[in-house]
Design an enzyme around this catalytic site. Sequence first.
Site: not given
Ligand code: NI
Length: 419
Positions: A244, A386
Amino acid sequence: MKKIKSALLLSLFTTLCFILLPLTPDAASIPTVKKTLSDVVLFDASLQEKIMTIPPNSVVVVHSEVEGWSNISYENTLGFVKSENINVIDPLFRRVKETGTPIVYEKSLENSTVKGKLPLNSIVEIYLVESSSFAVVRYGNLTGYVLKNNFAMPTEQIRIVKEANGITVRQTASPTGDVVGKLPKDTKVTMLTNLNGWVFVTTKEMSGYVVANGLKIVSPPLATPKPTPNPTPVKKKLVALTFDDGPHQKVTPQILKTLKKYDAKATFFVLGSNAKKYPTILKEVYKAGHEIGNHTYNHADLTKLNKQQVQDEINKSDEAIKAAIGKNSTLFRPPYGASNKDISSQLTVPNILWTIDTLDWKHHNPELTLQNVNIHVKNGSIILMHDIHQTTADALDSVLASLKKQGYELVTVSELLKK
Ligand code: NI
């Protein structure tokens, strides 16, 4: 036969008179066909006088056998040989051709005595004599020489014995044919011909004729048994890695490199703002075969926005993604996982959360990222990471090595949802 008998009558008073007994016609004296193992001396009925020497591998018809002596025919000559010098040979099963003249001769000569005729289309045992245009043939009690060109290869079909009490196997296609034996129910047989309600069958144990309606066609599962040595392959375990908040100028390319090393596919939920900043990097992600999802433009908590603002976050991000890769995003993930029914109803693509949070954004520890994956991973897991933290890129190699070792295949979210 007559000649043998008369020859034997001459030696009736010799000690070998018992040889007579097997020559009396009865069902037990079915001729067999054998082969010479070496040079074999053929004697006359006195068992003293040599008639000739039969070369090795010659086919002989055995009419009877007593006390180690076999009464045989060899081509044009009758006589006696030591049984130990001849051996059983396997017959070939051939169909009697419709176009043939299947006359059985006593000797391998067309002007010799005719012993009988073979029924057309019947299956007979034949024993090829290489040097001759004749083959030795046996059909029930009828044995003799038939010209080789009377035979054709039969077609083979598999059948199963269906009669509860089994079926009787006979020498000839007739209810009065001599009995060879009995095949129990469910025996698998090879069927070679169907002749007026009779079929010729072979098994490892016996061959002969049985009534056709005693057999049934093999049902498909039995006809094509599945090979057992390699059972159905173990179903692949699938996992979807998701990254992400990128793309990130430095971290995302490192992650791409590691994914490539492990031949792994992943899904990137990107922010529209970063897609606009790094369109080239996003294009590389897409071109490498990974899936691109929309993660809003500004990482907004959508539950705190009104409908129009939510729509703007989604649309603006989609435009940036399309500008970079030339395609629309195929998935959506709300920042913080914060969503509700109204937000979901505004989406045109699946709303995807995760099943494992590595907490990589919180601890920034590659060891803990690996640990969180290994503790929770199972088939179908969607793992949240991430691609904006160096420590996540640092953890990825060990995460992928571990998942691969455990037999997982790394696929995109859409691939995972398909299976
Ligand atoms: Ni996010």
